[in-house]
Design a protein around this motif. Structure first.
Motif: not given
Length: 126
Positions: A90-115
């Motif tokens: 169920f936790f296959n990289i193919e299945r969650f590729k788009l979701t993971t990418t979106i979460l990482l981009v949002l996390l990077a934006l959040f960290m940039t704004v926080r800094v």
């Protein structure tokens, strides 16, 4: 692999048997590790004699597009050649590729704004 599925879609509208083999692992987006491809080449004459398609897959499990093709054509007999088809986790990289990418981009934006806000509150110029 997509070309293989498209050929099967055009030439084999319905069938009972399906031969499944690994097509080989792409290394550095250029060359193919030929170990599994030899199995596919060896089984091709038997598939042709039985008028059955040969599905080449990239991993040890059927991808979403492969599963869809098998279900649409209602293949009842899957013959695996040279390896064992595994159940996809169920936790296959193919299945969650788009979701993971979106979460990482949002996390990077959040960290940039926080800094940026932290440095601004201390009176530091950027």
């Amino acid at each position: 692999y997509e070309v293989n599925r498209n050929i099967m879609d055009i030439l084999y509208k319905k069938g009972d048997k399906l031969y499944v083999s690994k097509g080989g692992e792409v290394l550095h987006k250029r060359s193919i590790a030929s170990g599994q491809l030899i199995n596919a080449m060896a089984i091709a004459p038997l598939a042709a004699d039985n008028n059955s398609p040969l599905l080449l897959i990239e991993n040890n499990y059927l991808a979403t597009a492969d599963e869809k093709l098998v279900k649409e054509r209602k293949y009842r007999e899957l013959n695996q050649v040279g390896f064992k088809i595994e159940r996809r986790n169920f936790f296959n990289i193919e299945r969650f590729k788009l979701t993971t990418t979106i979460l990482l981009v949002l996390l990077a934006l959040f960290m940039t704004v926080r800094v940026f806000l932290t440095k601004k509150s201390f009176g530091l110029d950027l």
